[in-house]
Design a protein around this motif. Structure first.
Motif, PDB file in Angstrom:
ATOM      1  N   GLY A   1       0.811  -1.213   0.000  1.00 48.69           N
ATOM      2  CA  GLY A   1       0.000   0.000   0.000  1.00 48.69           C
ATOM      3  C   GLY A   1       0.842   1.261   0.000  1.00 48.69           C
ATOM      4  N   LEU A   2       1.876   1.294   0.823  1.00 47.82           N
ATOM      5  CA  LEU A   2       2.741   2.473   0.890  1.00 47.82           C
ATOM      6  C   LEU A   2       3.498   2.663  -0.414  1.00 47.82           C
ATOM      7  CD1 LEU A   2       3.939   4.817   2.516  1.00 47.82           C
ATOM      8  CD2 LEU A   2       5.634   3.212   3.429  1.00 47.82           C
ATOM      9  N   GLU A   3       4.023   1.585  -0.973  1.00 47.14           N
ATOM     10  CA  GLU A   3       4.739   1.693  -2.243  1.00 47.14           C
ATOM     11  C   GLU A   3       3.794   2.135  -3.362  1.00 47.14           C
ATOM     12  OE1 GLU A   3       7.454   1.829  -5.233  1.00 47.14           O
ATOM     13  OE2 GLU A   3       7.792   1.771  -3.059  1.00 47.14           O
ATOM     14  N   THR A   4       2.557   1.665  -3.323  1.00 48.15           N
ATOM     15  CA  THR A   4       1.588   2.109  -4.325  1.00 48.15           C
ATOM     16  C   THR A   4       1.304   3.592  -4.180  1.00 48.15           C
ATOM     17  OG1 THR A   4       0.578  -0.096  -4.374  1.00 48.15           O
ATOM     18  CG2 THR A   4      -0.719   1.718  -5.283  1.00 48.15           C
ATOM     19  N   ALA A   5       1.210   4.066  -2.946  1.00 47.49           N
ATOM     20  CA  ALA A   5       1.018   5.500  -2.723  1.00 47.49           C
ATOM     21  C   ALA A   5       2.184   6.294  -3.320  1.00 47.49           C
ATOM     22  CB  ALA A   5       0.879   5.792  -1.236  1.00 47.49           C
ATOM     23  N   ARG A   6       3.399   5.815  -3.111  1.00 48.59           N
ATOM     24  CA  ARG A   6       4.576   6.487  -3.692  1.00 48.59           C
ATOM     25  C   ARG A   6       4.459   6.563  -5.215  1.00 48.59           C
ATOM     26  NH1 ARG A   6       7.704   2.574  -0.484  1.00 48.59           N
ATOM     27  NH2 ARG A   6       8.301   3.478   1.527  1.00 48.59           N
ATOM     28  N   GLN A   7       4.120   5.429  -5.822  1.00 39.13           N
ATOM     29  CA  GLN A   7       4.048   5.410  -7.284  1.00 39.13           C
ATOM     30  C   GLN A   7       2.881   6.243  -7.807  1.00 39.13           C
ATOM     31  OE1 GLN A   7       4.724   1.794  -9.429  1.00 39.13           O
ATOM     32  NE2 GLN A   7       6.158   0.981  -7.918  1.00 39.13           N
ATOM     33  N   PHE A   8       1.756   6.221  -7.107  1.00 44.84           N
ATOM     34  CA  PHE A   8       0.627   7.068  -7.504  1.00 44.84           C
ATOM     35  C   PHE A   8       1.033   8.543  -7.496  1.00 44.84           C
ATOM     36  CE2 PHE A   8      -3.593   4.600  -6.736  1.00 44.84           C
ATOM     37  CZ  PHE A   8      -3.137   3.565  -7.539  1.00 44.84           C
ATOM     38  N   LEU A   9       1.748   8.944  -6.456  1.00 41.45           N
ATOM     39  CA  LEU A   9       2.184  10.330  -6.363  1.00 41.45           C
ATOM     40  C   LEU A   9       3.125  10.687  -7.514  1.00 41.45           C
ATOM     41  CD1 LEU A   9       2.820  10.604  -2.526  1.00 41.45           C
ATOM     42  CD2 LEU A   9       1.038  11.794  -3.810  1.00 41.45           C
ATOM     43  N   ARG A  10       4.046   9.782  -7.822  1.00 40.89           N
ATOM     44  CA  ARG A  10       4.971  10.045  -8.923  1.00 40.89           C
ATOM     45  C   ARG A  10       4.241  10.144 -10.263  1.00 40.89           C
ATOM     46  NH1 ARG A  10       8.593   6.424  -6.114  1.00 40.89           N
ATOM     47  NH2 ARG A  10       8.040   4.691  -7.484  1.00 40.89           N
ATOM     48  N   GLU A  11       3.096   9.467 -10.352  1.00 40.15           N
ATOM     49  CA  GLU A  11       2.318   9.492 -11.593  1.00 40.15           C
ATOM     50  C   GLU A  11       1.298  10.632 -11.627  1.00 40.15           C
ATOM     51  OE1 GLU A  11       2.846   7.787 -14.222  1.00 40.15           O
ATOM     52  OE2 GLU A  11       4.222   6.237 -13.517  1.00 40.15           O
ATOM     53  N   GLY A  12       1.327  11.498 -10.608  1.00 42.78           N
ATOM     54  CA  GLY A  12       0.510  12.703 -10.649  1.00 42.78           C
ATOM     55  C   GLY A  12      -0.820  12.647  -9.935  1.00 42.78           C
ATOM     56  N   ALA A  13      -1.096  11.565  -9.194  1.00 38.43           N
ATOM     57  CA  ALA A  13      -2.387  11.439  -8.518  1.00 38.43           C
ATOM     58  C   ALA A  13      -2.414  12.240  -7.220  1.00 38.43           C
ATOM     59  CB  ALA A  13      -2.682   9.971  -8.211  1.00 38.43           C
ATOM     60  N   ARG A  14      -3.621  12.586  -6.805  1.00 40.67           N
ATOM     61  CA  ARG A  14      -3.867  13.079  -5.456  1.00 40.67           C
ATOM     62  C   ARG A  14      -4.268  11.856  -4.637  1.00 40.67           C
ATOM     63  NH1 ARG A  14      -8.487  17.267  -6.122  1.00 40.67           N
ATOM     64  NH2 ARG A  14      -8.040  17.655  -3.906  1.00 40.67           N
ATOM     65  N   VAL A  15      -3.699  11.718  -3.434  1.00 37.01           N
ATOM     66  CA  VAL A  15      -3.775  10.445  -2.733  1.00 37.01           C
ATOM     67  C   VAL A  15      -4.279  10.597  -1.308  1.00 37.01           C
ATOM     68  CG1 VAL A  15      -2.437   8.451  -1.932  1.00 37.01           C
ATOM     69  CG2 VAL A  15      -1.910   9.489  -4.151  1.00 37.01           C
ATOM     70  N   MET A  16      -5.129   9.652  -0.911  1.00 31.36           N
ATOM     71  CA  MET A  16      -5.542   9.469   0.471  1.00 31.36           C
ATOM     72  C   MET A  16      -5.246   8.028   0.838  1.00 31.36           C
ATOM     73  SD  MET A  16      -9.374   9.772   2.181  1.00 31.36           S
ATOM     74  CE  MET A  16      -9.436  11.552   2.004  1.00 31.36           C
ATOM     75  N   ILE A  17      -4.671   7.804   2.034  1.00 35.95           N
ATOM     76  CA  ILE A  17      -4.392   6.453   2.488  1.00 35.95           C
ATOM     77  C   ILE A  17      -5.009   6.232   3.866  1.00 35.95           C
ATOM     78  CG2 ILE A  17      -2.239   6.353   1.179  1.00 35.95           C
ATOM     79  CD1 ILE A  17      -0.735   6.595   3.864  1.00 35.95           C
ATOM     80  N   THR A  18      -5.249   4.958   4.183  1.00 38.20           N
ATOM     81  CA  THR A  18      -5.762   4.605   5.503  1.00 38.20           C
ATOM     82  C   THR A  18      -4.866   3.560   6.148  1.00 38.20           C
ATOM     83  OG1 THR A  18      -7.150   2.724   4.836  1.00 38.20           O
ATOM     84  CG2 THR A  18      -8.111   4.943   4.641  1.00 38.20           C
ATOM     85  N   GLY A  19      -5.008   3.437   7.461  1.00 42.47           N
ATOM     86  CA  GLY A  19      -4.312   2.415   8.224  1.00 42.47           C
ATOM     87  C   GLY A  19      -4.889   2.363   9.625  1.00 42.47           C
ATOM     88  N   THR A  20      -4.341   1.495  10.452  1.00 45.49           N
ATOM     89  CA  THR A  20      -4.843   1.366  11.823  1.00 45.49           C
ATOM     90  C   THR A  20      -3.775   1.645  12.869  1.00 45.49           C
ATOM     91  OG1 THR A  20      -4.417  -1.019  11.747  1.00 45.49           O
ATOM     92  CG2 THR A  20      -6.652  -0.286  11.207  1.00 45.49           C
ATOM     93  N   SER A  21      -2.518   1.419  12.540  1.00 46.05           N
ATOM     94  CA  SER A  21      -1.433   1.620  13.504  1.00 46.05           C
ATOM     95  C   SER A  21      -1.065   3.096  13.570  1.00 46.05           C
ATOM     96  CB  SER A  21      -0.207   0.804  13.088  1.00 46.05           C
ATOM     97  OG  SER A  21       0.959   1.263  13.750  1.00 46.05           O
ATOM     98  N   ALA A  22      -1.138   3.671  14.774  1.00 47.08           N
ATOM     99  CA  ALA A  22      -0.788   5.083  14.939  1.00 47.08           C
ATOM    100  C   ALA A  22       0.659   5.335  14.519  1.00 47.08           C
ATOM    101  CB  ALA A  22      -0.997   5.503  16.397  1.00 47.08           C
ATOM    102  N   LYS A  23       1.542   4.416  14.846  1.00 50.86           N
ATOM    103  CA  LYS A  23       2.957   4.563  14.486  1.00 50.86           C
ATOM    104  C   LYS A  23       3.127   4.575  12.978  1.00 50.86           C
ATOM    105  CE  LYS A  23       7.455   2.281  14.980  1.00 50.86           C
ATOM    106  NZ  LYS A  23       8.168   1.105  15.567  1.00 50.86           N
ATOM    107  N   ASN A  24       2.471   3.640  12.295  1.00 49.12           N
ATOM    108  CA  ASN A  24       2.606   3.565  10.843  1.00 49.12           C
ATOM    109  C   ASN A  24       1.931   4.742  10.147  1.00 49.12           C
ATOM    110  OD1 ASN A  24       4.060   1.184  11.054  1.00 49.12           O
ATOM    111  ND2 ASN A  24       2.271  -0.120  10.731  1.00 49.12           N
ATOM    112  N   LEU A  25       0.815   5.193  10.694  1.00 47.53           N
ATOM    113  CA  LEU A  25       0.149   6.367  10.130  1.00 47.53           C
ATOM    114  C   LEU A  25       1.061   7.592  10.197  1.00 47.53           C
ATOM    115  CD1 LEU A  25      -3.387   5.810  11.685  1.00 47.53           C
ATOM    116  CD2 LEU A  25      -2.930   5.954   9.234  1.00 47.53           C
TER     117      LEU A  25
END
Length: 249
Positions: free
Chosen positions: A19-43
């Motif tokens: 998921g995190l790597e996909t967010a990176r690639q989406f950003l590089r491809e010009g997308a606006r991104v929202m992500i979710t998670g449950t771990s406060a540390k990882n968020l």
């Protein structure tokens, strides 16, 4: 580059691994991104890495009410949605006689019920066109011991790909899946094995992969970028297997 320029994307389970790597690639491809998670540390870690333009939200993937709340957050942030990557999931690898009702319900809640109700909650926000990508698994295609419940949840996702494709394509919504094989992610460290046991499990799994290695998150993310982009506009109801040949055995 810019294959996702201007597209509004939601990635569930976007704080680590695929998921995190996909967010990176989406950003590089010009997308606006929202992500979710449950771990406060990882968020917190993901927010620092991805930057202030990325919306990072705590969300329980198994909770139906939380899916409606997430849809509201998408509406407030983006006004609509062009790409949904359903990546949040859990793996519970145990023999069939060691799975109790609570474990069964947890796996189905996170891996299948939550995604279904998230798509339902987002229906009025999806643009025309929209790409939905579900993260399934090679385990839905093979009979690996100790994965009965996990594999069943992923098989359920693949069924949704087919049925929702037929139901939603008239609204410009494409639904596809990516089915990873074993991937080098933090997920395997969450299975409750000791370090020695984990090495044995990893070696056993790797031995079943014709490519003789684990995949890496970037290889899965690249497949998701393709399915999310207009390059795959004629790809509907498919399951793209990125598994080193494991599902062909």
């Amino acid at each position: 580059m810019n294959r996702l320029a201007g597209k509004r994307a939601l990635i569930t389970g976007g704080t680590t691994g695929i998921g995190l790597e996909t967010a990176r690639q989406f950003l590089r491809e010009g997308a606006r991104v929202m992500i979710t998670g449950t771990s406060a540390k990882n968020l917190e870690s993901a927010a620092k890495e991805l930057g202030p333009e990325v919306a990072v939200l705590a969300s329980d993937a198994s909770n139906v009410a939380a899916q409606r709340e997430l849809a509201d957050a998408v509406r407030q942030k983006f006004g609509g949605l062009d790409v949904l990557f359903v990546n949040a999931g859990t793996v519970d690898m145990r023999p069939v006689d060691q799975i109790d009702e609570a474990a069964f319900d947890r796996s189905f809640g996170i891996n299948l019920k939550g995604p279904f109700f998230l798509i339902q909650a987002l229906l009025q926000l999806f643009a025309n066109p929209t790409s939905i990508v579900l993260n399934a698994s090679v385990n839905a295609h093979i009979g690996m011991p100790n994965t009965s419940v996990y594999a069943a949840t992923k098989a359920g996702l693949l069924s949704l790909v087919k049925t929702l494709s037929g139901e939603l394509i008239g609204r410009g919504i494409r639904v596809n899946a990516v089915s990873p094989g074993p991937i080098e992610t933090p997920l395997y460290g969450k299975l409750g094995f000791s370090e020695a046991e984990l090495k044995l499990v990893a070696a056993s799994i790797q031995g079943q992969v014709p490519a003789k290695r684990f995949g890496n998150p970037a290889e899965i993310a690249s497949a998701v970028v393709y399915l999310a982009s207009d390059e795959s506009a004629f790809t509907v109801g498919s399951d793209l297997m990125v598994d080193g040949g494991m599902g062909n055995l």
